[in-house]
Scaffold this motif. Structure first.
Motif, PDB file in Angstrom:
ATOM      1  N   PHE A  25       0.842  -1.202   0.000  1.00 18.21           N
ATOM      2  CA  PHE A  25       0.000   0.000   0.000  1.00 18.21           C
ATOM      3  C   PHE A  25       0.876   1.250   0.000  1.00 18.21           C
ATOM      4  N   GLN A  26       0.550   2.175  -0.889  1.00 11.39           N
ATOM      5  CA  GLN A  26       1.232   3.474  -0.928  1.00 11.39           C
ATOM      6  C   GLN A  26       0.183   4.569  -0.914  1.00 11.39           C
ATOM      7  N   ARG A  27       0.332   5.519  -0.007  1.00  8.56           N
ATOM      8  CA  ARG A  27      -0.645   6.608   0.066  1.00  8.56           C
ATOM      9  C   ARG A  27      -0.444   7.562  -1.103  1.00  8.56           C
ATOM     10  N   TRP A 209      -5.226   5.559  -1.523  1.00 12.91           N
ATOM     11  CA  TRP A 209      -4.106   4.632  -1.511  1.00 12.91           C
ATOM     12  C   TRP A 209      -3.963   3.925  -2.853  1.00 12.91           C
TER      13      TRP A 209
END
Length: 218
Positions: A25-27, A209
């Motif tokens: 997960f990457q914001r 995300w």
């Protein structure tokens, strides 16, 4: 050990479990999400319709025998006879997906719903939300918000992939401090997710995300 005994021993060993997918997960910024959402087009999975409901009954043929599903409609008369509205069940057939080798059945209960993916061999996979098909027709994702709603549905994000010709569940998360609100595919290995944060059990801000499927087995 003689060769034939080694071969026999290997055949008796249980098959290794299917590989799982690693999801990172990457914001991302709200503007990035919204721009991609405007450009996104949901992938439609090709479907045939070999089964038709008749008189409120759906019969799906499988290698182990037919699977029969009959609508249960609780009307005022049924309630007067002692039945509960919670007994309600309705089945909607969405076709057979050749790419995934699954019949798709939407199941509506009194206050919740599920999607069943039924194989020709009679195996059933349960999705807690509508299936979202990847552009390469090799993966399916789904979300089900379940923190704010107290109707008993799970708070979950699911991922399934076709591995060695078989659709398998490969990843699932059931968060306790955030709720999925929206999900869409950007490409065959990347999705964008909008979620509502629930710090300390209270509804908080909306965040955005990019879940990326870091490893996929073929």
């Amino acid at each position: 050990m003689p060769v034939f005994l080694m071969l026999l021993f290997s055949l008796l060993l249980p098959a290794p479990p299917p590989p799982t997918a690693a999801v990172a997960f990457q914001r991302i910024a709200a503007a990035t999400y919204q721009q991609a959402h405007r450009a996104a087009r949901p992938t439609v999975a090709p479907a045939t319709f070999p089964v038709k409901a008749l008189n409120g009954q759906l019969v799906i043929p499988t290698a182990v025998g037919p699977q029969t599903f009959r609508n249960i409609i609780i009307d005022e008369k049924a309630v007067a006879n002692g039945h509960s509205e919670e007994e309600t069940e309705t089945y909607t057939y969405h076709g057979f997906l050749p790419n995934y080798q699954r019949h798709v059945v939407e199941v509506a209960f009194y206050e919740t719903a599920e999607w069943w993916l039924i194989s020709p061999e009679g195996r059933r996979l349960t999705l807690y939300g509508a299936p979202l098909y990847a552009p390469d027709q090799q993966s399916i994702a789904t979300i089900c918000p379940g923190l704010e709603y107290s109707g008993g549905q799970p708070n979950a994000v699911q991922l399934l992939q076709v591995q060695q010709g078989v659709l398998r569940p490969v990843w699932e998360v059931r968060p306790e401090n955030w709720e999925p609100a929206e999900l869409f595919w950007v490409n065959s290995t990347t999705l964008y997710l909008k979620r509502t944060e629930y710090p300390k059990g209270q509804e908080g801000p909306t965040t955005y995300w990019k879940p990326s499927i870091a490893a996929k087995a073929h």
